[in-house]
Design a protein around this motif. Structure first.
Motif, PDB file in Angstrom:
ATOM      1  N   PRO A  16       0.812  -1.223   0.000  1.00  0.00           N
ATOM      2  CA  PRO A  16       0.000   0.000   0.000  1.00  0.00           C
ATOM      3  C   PRO A  16       0.845   1.273   0.000  1.00  0.00           C
ATOM      4  CG  PRO A  16      -0.133  -1.084   2.147  1.00  0.00           C
ATOM      5  CD  PRO A  16       0.652  -1.986   1.251  1.00  0.00           C
ATOM      6  N   GLU A  17       2.032   1.205   0.624  1.00  0.00           N
ATOM      7  CA  GLU A  17       2.880   2.399   0.673  1.00  0.00           C
ATOM      8  C   GLU A  17       3.383   2.775  -0.728  1.00  0.00           C
ATOM      9  OE1 GLU A  17       3.516   4.732   3.017  1.00  0.00           O
ATOM     10  OE2 GLU A  17       1.888   3.637   3.959  1.00  0.00           O
ATOM     11  N   ALA A  18       3.639   1.748  -1.536  1.00  0.00           N
ATOM     12  CA  ALA A  18       4.088   2.015  -2.910  1.00  0.00           C
ATOM     13  C   ALA A  18       2.964   2.681  -3.699  1.00  0.00           C
ATOM     14  CB  ALA A  18       4.507   0.709  -3.583  1.00  0.00           C
ATOM     15  N   PHE A  19       1.746   2.161  -3.507  1.00  0.00           N
ATOM     16  CA  PHE A  19       0.617   2.772  -4.214  1.00  0.00           C
ATOM     17  C   PHE A  19       0.408   4.203  -3.736  1.00  0.00           C
ATOM     18  CE2 PHE A  19      -3.953   3.595  -4.904  1.00  0.00           C
ATOM     19  CZ  PHE A  19      -3.952   3.501  -6.287  1.00  0.00           C
ATOM     20  N   ARG A  20       0.566   4.391  -2.426  1.00  0.00           N
ATOM     21  CA  ARG A  20       0.398   5.745  -1.879  1.00  0.00           C
ATOM     22  C   ARG A  20       1.410   6.712  -2.511  1.00  0.00           C
ATOM     23  NH1 ARG A  20      -0.017   7.943   4.339  1.00  0.00           N
ATOM     24  NH2 ARG A  20      -0.197  10.094   3.718  1.00  0.00           N
ATOM     25  N   GLU A  21       2.632   6.244  -2.647  1.00  0.00           N
ATOM     26  CA  GLU A  21       3.677   7.090  -3.237  1.00  0.00           C
ATOM     27  C   GLU A  21       3.315   7.454  -4.685  1.00  0.00           C
ATOM     28  OE1 GLU A  21       6.096   8.672  -1.925  1.00  0.00           O
ATOM     29  OE2 GLU A  21       6.952   9.400  -3.798  1.00  0.00           O
ATOM     30  N   LEU A  22       2.771   6.471  -5.416  1.00  0.00           N
ATOM     31  CA  LEU A  22       2.361   6.751  -6.798  1.00  0.00           C
ATOM     32  C   LEU A  22       1.244   7.790  -6.823  1.00  0.00           C
ATOM     33  CD1 LEU A  22       2.362   3.093  -8.191  1.00  0.00           C
ATOM     34  CD2 LEU A  22       3.825   4.954  -8.991  1.00  0.00           C
ATOM     35  N   VAL A  23       0.309   7.673  -5.880  1.00  0.00           N
ATOM     36  CA  VAL A  23      -0.799   8.636  -5.792  1.00  0.00           C
ATOM     37  C   VAL A  23      -0.244  10.018  -5.459  1.00  0.00           C
ATOM     38  CG1 VAL A  23      -2.850   9.295  -4.465  1.00  0.00           C
ATOM     39  CG2 VAL A  23      -2.552   6.928  -5.171  1.00  0.00           C
ATOM     40  N   GLU A  24       0.647  10.064  -4.452  1.00  0.00           N
ATOM     41  CA  GLU A  24       1.189  11.360  -4.028  1.00  0.00           C
ATOM     42  C   GLU A  24       1.888  12.062  -5.199  1.00  0.00           C
ATOM     43  OE1 GLU A  24       0.639  12.821  -1.239  1.00  0.00           O
ATOM     44  OE2 GLU A  24      -0.179  11.164  -0.063  1.00  0.00           O
ATOM     45  N   ARG A  25       2.557  11.282  -6.024  1.00  0.00           N
ATOM     46  CA  ARG A  25       3.291  11.863  -7.140  1.00  0.00           C
ATOM     47  C   ARG A  25       2.377  12.398  -8.239  1.00  0.00           C
ATOM     48  NH1 ARG A  25       8.499   8.105  -8.573  1.00  0.00           N
ATOM     49  NH2 ARG A  25       9.435   8.099  -6.497  1.00  0.00           N
ATOM     50  N   SER A  26       1.212  11.778  -8.380  1.00  0.00           N
ATOM     51  CA  SER A  26       0.395  12.153  -9.539  1.00  0.00           C
ATOM     52  C   SER A  26      -0.929  12.822  -9.184  1.00  0.00           C
ATOM     53  CB  SER A  26       0.148  10.923 -10.409  1.00  0.00           C
ATOM     54  OG  SER A  26      -0.113   9.805  -9.618  1.00  0.00           O
ATOM     55  N   VAL A  53      -9.177   5.151  -7.555  1.00  0.00           N
ATOM     56  CA  VAL A  53      -9.830   3.887  -7.172  1.00  0.00           C
ATOM     57  C   VAL A  53      -9.798   2.932  -8.369  1.00  0.00           C
ATOM     58  CG1 VAL A  53     -12.016   2.805  -6.499  1.00  0.00           C
ATOM     59  CG2 VAL A  53     -11.287   4.913  -5.378  1.00  0.00           C
ATOM     60  N   LYS A  54     -10.080   3.489  -9.568  1.00  0.00           N
ATOM     61  CA  LYS A  54     -10.041   2.652 -10.778  1.00  0.00           C
ATOM     62  C   LYS A  54      -8.620   2.168 -11.051  1.00  0.00           C
ATOM     63  CE  LYS A  54     -14.077   4.237 -13.303  1.00  0.00           C
ATOM     64  NZ  LYS A  54     -14.592   5.128 -14.330  1.00  0.00           N
ATOM     65  N   ALA A  55      -7.651   3.053 -10.817  1.00  0.00           N
ATOM     66  CA  ALA A  55      -6.250   2.668 -11.030  1.00  0.00           C
ATOM     67  C   ALA A  55      -5.875   1.537 -10.078  1.00  0.00           C
ATOM     68  CB  ALA A  55      -5.335   3.866 -10.818  1.00  0.00           C
ATOM     69  N   TYR A  56      -6.335   1.652  -8.831  1.00  0.00           N
ATOM     70  CA  TYR A  56      -6.051   0.613  -7.826  1.00  0.00           C
ATOM     71  C   TYR A  56      -6.650  -0.726  -8.276  1.00  0.00           C
ATOM     72  CZ  TYR A  56      -6.097  -1.889  -3.414  1.00  0.00           C
ATOM     73  OH  TYR A  56      -5.919  -2.832  -2.449  1.00  0.00           O
ATOM     74  N   ARG A  57      -7.901  -0.596  -8.770  1.00  0.00           N
ATOM     75  CA  ARG A  57      -8.607  -1.806  -9.217  1.00  0.00           C
ATOM     76  C   ARG A  57      -7.907  -2.421 -10.434  1.00  0.00           C
ATOM     77  NH1 ARG A  57     -14.173  -0.119 -10.892  1.00  0.00           N
ATOM     78  NH2 ARG A  57     -14.369   0.815  -8.837  1.00  0.00           N
ATOM     79  N   GLY A  58      -7.419  -1.554 -11.321  1.00  0.00           N
ATOM     80  CA  GLY A  58      -6.842  -2.046 -12.577  1.00  0.00           C
ATOM     81  C   GLY A  58      -5.349  -2.327 -12.503  1.00  0.00           C
TER      82      GLY A  58
ATOM     83  N   ARG B  70      -8.812  10.397   2.450  1.00  0.00           N
ATOM     84  CA  ARG B  70     -10.117  10.230   1.791  1.00  0.00           C
ATOM     85  C   ARG B  70     -10.067   9.092   0.773  1.00  0.00           C
ATOM     86  NH1 ARG B  70      -9.392  15.705   1.493  1.00  0.00           N
ATOM     87  NH2 ARG B  70      -9.239  15.742  -0.776  1.00  0.00           N
ATOM     88  N   LEU B  71      -8.965   9.061   0.035  1.00  0.00           N
ATOM     89  CA  LEU B  71      -8.840   8.022  -0.993  1.00  0.00           C
ATOM     90  C   LEU B  71      -8.724   6.638  -0.366  1.00  0.00           C
ATOM     91  CD1 LEU B  71      -8.496   7.221  -3.952  1.00  0.00           C
ATOM     92  CD2 LEU B  71      -6.048   7.601  -3.701  1.00  0.00           C
ATOM     93  N   SER B  72      -7.922   6.527   0.687  1.00  0.00           N
ATOM     94  CA  SER B  72      -7.710   5.193   1.265  1.00  0.00           C
ATOM     95  C   SER B  72      -9.002   4.650   1.870  1.00  0.00           C
ATOM     96  CB  SER B  72      -6.587   5.202   2.293  1.00  0.00           C
ATOM     97  OG  SER B  72      -6.847   6.130   3.291  1.00  0.00           O
ATOM     98  N   SER B  73      -9.858   5.557   2.375  1.00  0.00           N
ATOM     99  CA  SER B  73     -11.127   5.040   2.912  1.00  0.00           C
ATOM    100  C   SER B  73     -12.012   4.524   1.780  1.00  0.00           C
ATOM    101  CB  SER B  73     -11.838   6.098   3.759  1.00  0.00           C
ATOM    102  OG  SER B  73     -12.571   6.959   2.959  1.00  0.00           O
ATOM    103  N   LYS B  74     -11.912   5.182   0.606  1.00  0.00           N
ATOM    104  CA  LYS B  74     -12.685   4.687  -0.545  1.00  0.00           C
ATOM    105  C   LYS B  74     -12.147   3.335  -1.014  1.00  0.00           C
ATOM    106  CE  LYS B  74     -14.484   8.939  -2.388  1.00  0.00           C
ATOM    107  NZ  LYS B  74     -14.464   9.958  -3.405  1.00  0.00           N
ATOM    108  N   ILE B  75     -10.826   3.223  -0.981  1.00  0.00           N
ATOM    109  CA  ILE B  75     -10.221   1.952  -1.409  1.00  0.00           C
ATOM    110  C   ILE B  75     -10.568   0.845  -0.417  1.00  0.00           C
ATOM    111  CG2 ILE B  75      -8.010   0.764  -1.748  1.00  0.00           C
ATOM    112  CD1 ILE B  75      -6.984   3.372  -2.996  1.00  0.00           C
TER     113      ILE B  75
END
Lengths: 195, 268
Positions: A16-26, A53-58, B70-75
């Motif tokens: 999850p931390e890696a995904f968070r970093e990707l989110v923070e960057r973009s 959310v879609k990116a996470y799913r995909g 907010r995003l993590s709660s949605k996820i």
């Protein structure tokens, strides 16, 4: 392997931390694109979160053929176009027929003449620019915004929107024609009129 | 020699400096020799200059700081469908929501009087030591705090949403913004505390409220009516007041009759 690719791989493995970093960057770029495509903060907020959310799913299906940013831009433009379509079912704001543009331009000009003081206010200019953007068809707006405000080359826009480069040019040309008509009366106000 | 048609096909690349040097030279030569193409090209350039005047209203740092939460709660909802709360109201005019809210409130009052009211009247002689206890039995203190929080937020937003256009320009928002900031601080504490499964709806509502309150707290007065209207639109679009009413009714329905006498104190 770039830093970004490493993060994507880690995120695909469930970090999850890696995904968070990707989110923070973009997140800022995605929000800005959503804002440029919708014209208001609330839709941009909702849609930008929906994009992640879609990116996470995909994520498991992301093969790395495209750049992470291109992939996110694609999700964003698709989400915004869908959003716009669902809205236009209830309010048909834009018209596909370029022949009707005179009416809008005349209306704006009349409005500006009736309110000469307001016409020069920055807020009014912003409002009219946003209105002109909202008159574009969703595809035209997406192409214009990606090129003009996000500085994507035509080739990358074609890749993002999965359309031919010639189609990108065609959308962009039509978008510019429409914007030109919508904002014709502003050339004088802004001192941009030809001599 | 380039034709007018060929030159027009290159307008877009030329406007964004994407033409190879040799093609650009030929394109420029055509513009020199063709007044019509030169004028049309210049008009497009001018339109782009007008579009350059556009500026975005950027959210402040507080918005970005809470973005991941907010995003993590949605996820999390995405991962655990049992926590999923999807609010997708049909596209109805605002008055329809008002009528629906009034109907629900009226129905709640009717049911309350019919069932709970009669129960209390029919057993006046029974001593109920618990009923005198000021602390509700079923609700825990977090839920009570959350209800107080919702009530305060509701009052703030109603006051804000009912501002007239004249007020939006003449009165400053400093008091409402101060209250918003205090509520935002409380929200972060409540979000952590509301961790039981039956508190997730309330937690989601507080998350939604937090976004609105952040925007209200950060309105710049100099931006005037558009910024105020933007926040009002947000309140309307998220149907936030209706959601608060529903959440309060839900909480009231869970309370024992004795605790229904306890009025939530609202202090702004």
């Amino acid at each position: 392997m770039t830093d970004e690719q490493v993060l994507i791989t880690q995120a695909q493995r469930g970090d999850p931390e890696a995904f968070r970093e990707l989110v923070e960057r973009s997140k800022i770029n995605v929000y800005r694109l959503a804002y440029d495509l919708t014209g208001n903060h609330h839709d941009a907020e909702d849609l930008s979160q929906e994009v992640f959310v879609k990116a996470y799913r995909g994520l498991p299906n992301f093969r790395g053929n495209a750049k992470w940013s291109t992939w996110l831009y694609r999700i964003t433009t698709n989400a915004c176009i869908d959003h716009r379509r669902s809205q236009s079912r209830t309010t048909m704001e834009y018209k596909d027929d370029l022949g009707d543009d005179e009416t809008t331009s005349e209306h704006n000009h009349r409005h500006s003449v009736l309110n000469p003081d307001r016409s020069v206010e920055a807020g009014m200019i912003q409002e009219n620019i946003e209105r002109a953007l909202s008159r574009l068809a969703p595809q035209e707006r997406s192409v214009f915004v990606l090129r003009h405000y996000h500085d994507l080359p035509l080739k990358e826009i074609a890749e993002t929107m999965k359309i031919a480069e010639g189609t990108v040019k065609s959308y962009l040309f039509r978008a510019l024609q429409r914007l030109q008509r919508e904002l014709a009366f502003y050339k004088k106000d802004l001192g941009l009129e030809e001599q | 020699m380039m034709t007018c048609e060929q030159s027009r096909e290159l307008f877009i690349e030329a406007l964004y400096d994407e033409l190879p040097i040799d093609v650009k030279r030929e394109f420029d030569q055509h513009l020199v020799s063709c007044a019509k193409c030169a004028t049309d090209f210049q008009n497009m350039k001018t339109t782009l200059k007008i579009m350059d005047q556009r500026s975005r209203t950027e959210p402040d740092q507080a918005y970005w700081n809470s973005y991941w939460d907010r995003l993590s709660s949605k996820i999390a909802e995405e991962r655990d469908p049992s926590k999923k709360f999807t609010w997708r109201p049909a596209r109805l005019p605002a008055w329809a929501y008002g009528i629906a809210a009034m109907f629900l409130i009226a129905m709640g009052i009717y049911l309350g009087r019919t069932y709970f009211g009669q129960h209390e009247l029919s057993q006046p002689e029974i001593e109920h030591p618990i009923a005198t206890n000021p602390v509700p039995l079923i609700e825990d203190s977090t839920t009570t705090q959350a209800l107080v929080y919702l009530e305060r937020s509701k009052n703030l937003l109603i006051g804000f949403a009912n501002r007239s256009e004249d007020e939006s320009t003449s009165r400053d928002l400093s008091h409402q913004q101060e209250v918003s900031r205090r509520l935002i601080q409380q929200a972060s504490m409540l979000k952590t505390a509301l961790n039981k499964p039956d508190q997730q709806l309330m937690r989601q509502l507080i998350l939604d409220l937090e976004v609105i309150l952040l925007q209200l707290a950060n309105i710049e007065v100099k931006r005037g009516i558009p910024a105020v209207e933007l926040v009002k639109k947000g309140i309307d679009q998220k149907s936030i007041l209706l959601k608060i009413n529903l959440e309060e009714m839900r909480a009231m329905a869970r309370r024992p009759s004795a605790s229904s006498d306890k009025k939530i104190r609202t202090t702004l």
